[in-house]
Design a protein around this motif. Structure first.
Motif, PDB file in Angstrom:
ATOM      1  N   ASP A  37      -8.555  -1.617 -13.331  1.00 37.54           N
ATOM      2  CA  ASP A  37      -7.115  -1.387 -13.181  1.00 37.54           C
ATOM      3  C   ASP A  37      -6.771  -1.110 -11.722  1.00 37.54           C
ATOM      4  O   ASP A  37      -5.802  -1.636 -11.183  1.00 37.54           O
ATOM      5  CB  ASP A  37      -6.724  -0.177 -14.035  1.00 37.54           C
ATOM      6  N   ARG A  38      -7.566  -0.266 -11.087  1.00 31.97           N
ATOM      7  CA  ARG A  38      -7.306   0.113  -9.701  1.00 31.97           C
ATOM      8  C   ARG A  38      -7.487  -1.076  -8.755  1.00 31.97           C
ATOM      9  O   ARG A  38      -6.646  -1.333  -7.915  1.00 31.97           O
ATOM     10  CB  ARG A  38      -8.246   1.230  -9.279  1.00 31.97           C
ATOM     11  N   ASP A  41      -4.789  -3.818  -8.790  1.00 28.94           N
ATOM     12  CA  ASP A  41      -3.443  -3.410  -8.385  1.00 28.94           C
ATOM     13  C   ASP A  41      -3.080  -4.064  -7.044  1.00 28.94           C
ATOM     14  O   ASP A  41      -3.885  -4.076  -6.114  1.00 28.94           O
ATOM     15  CB  ASP A  41      -3.410  -1.882  -8.251  1.00 28.94           C
ATOM     16  N   LYS A  42      -1.873  -4.605  -6.949  1.00 24.00           N
ATOM     17  CA  LYS A  42      -1.483  -5.323  -5.727  1.00 24.00           C
ATOM     18  C   LYS A  42      -1.525  -4.439  -4.490  1.00 24.00           C
ATOM     19  O   LYS A  42      -1.926  -4.895  -3.418  1.00 24.00           O
ATOM     20  CB  LYS A  42      -0.114  -5.975  -5.871  1.00 24.00           C
ATOM     21  N   TRP A  43      -1.139  -3.168  -4.614  1.00 21.57           N
ATOM     22  CA  TRP A  43      -1.119  -2.298  -3.438  1.00 21.57           C
ATOM     23  C   TRP A  43      -2.547  -2.017  -2.978  1.00 21.57           C
ATOM     24  O   TRP A  43      -2.809  -1.978  -1.771  1.00 21.57           O
ATOM     25  CB  TRP A  43      -0.360  -1.004  -3.716  1.00 21.57           C
ATOM     26  N   THR A  44      -3.465  -1.846  -3.902  1.00 22.58           N
ATOM     27  CA  THR A  44      -4.870  -1.638  -3.537  1.00 22.58           C
ATOM     28  C   THR A  44      -5.396  -2.862  -2.804  1.00 22.58           C
ATOM     29  O   THR A  44      -6.034  -2.741  -1.747  1.00 22.58           O
ATOM     30  CB  THR A  44      -5.717  -1.363  -4.795  1.00 22.58           C
ATOM     31  N   THR A  76      -1.577   5.410  -3.606  1.00 25.03           N
ATOM     32  CA  THR A  76      -2.653   4.417  -3.633  1.00 25.03           C
ATOM     33  C   THR A  76      -3.756   4.785  -2.653  1.00 25.03           C
ATOM     34  O   THR A  76      -4.945   4.677  -2.986  1.00 25.03           O
ATOM     35  CB  THR A  76      -2.097   3.009  -3.337  1.00 25.03           C
ATOM     36  N   GLN A  79      -5.862   7.469  -4.197  1.00 25.16           N
ATOM     37  CA  GLN A  79      -6.706   6.957  -5.278  1.00 25.16           C
ATOM     38  C   GLN A  79      -7.901   6.176  -4.742  1.00 25.16           C
ATOM     39  O   GLN A  79      -9.029   6.367  -5.206  1.00 25.16           O
ATOM     40  CB  GLN A  79      -5.878   6.066  -6.212  1.00 25.16           C
TER      41      GLN A  79
END
Length: 145
Positions: A37-38, A41-44, A76, A79
């Motif tokens: 999931d992480r 993610d587009k921001w990751t 983000t 995380q």
């Protein structure tokens, strides 16, 4: 195995790490899903590929990655720092300066992400055409939901 639980061919009964240290991403309670999931993610993805070019300060990241809010950027970064993908270095000068850098683990992940980004950038026209054809067909046929 818990009473009332049945084994399915091709799927291990245990959802934790196997003997080779791998999880089973198809198991509902496998922690690998959280990691997937992480990293999906587009921001990751955008943060890691940006930091792969070199360490950057928070505001430079915010300027480089258009559309990310300050809150989402902070969240983000926290995380992926927790996941060991980036490091955060604080320079206690005046004013205080915080710099983010990719770790070797994060750099390893970026090697896998770059082909995905390349695919998305070079196939967007085909995806847009498919979406248009789908939407046109759905409009004529109506909804089956």
């Amino acid at each position: 195995m818990q009473e009332g639980t049945f084994s399915s061919p091709g799927f291990p009964a245990v959802t934790g790490p196997s003997d080779d240290g791998r999880g089973d991403v198809y198991a509902a309670d496998c922690p690998t899903r959280l990691l997937l999931d992480r990293i999906a993610d587009k921001w990751t993805v955008l943060l890691l590929t940006t930091l792969d070019d070199g360490p950057m300060r928070f505001n430079a990241l915010k300027r480089r990655i258009e559309g990310v809010s300050q809150k989402m950027l902070s969240q983000t970064l926290r995380q992926i720092e927790r996941d060991g993908l980036v490091t955060r270095t604080v320079d206690a000068g005046v004013p205080v300066s915080v710099t983010y850098a990719i770790t070797p683990l994060g750099r390893e992940l970026v090697k896998s992400l770059r082909p995905m980004i390349d695919w998305a950038e070079t196939r967007m026209d085909q995806v847009a055409a498919a979406r248009s054809a789908y939407d046109k067909g759905r409009g004529e046929a109506g909804s089956d939901i």
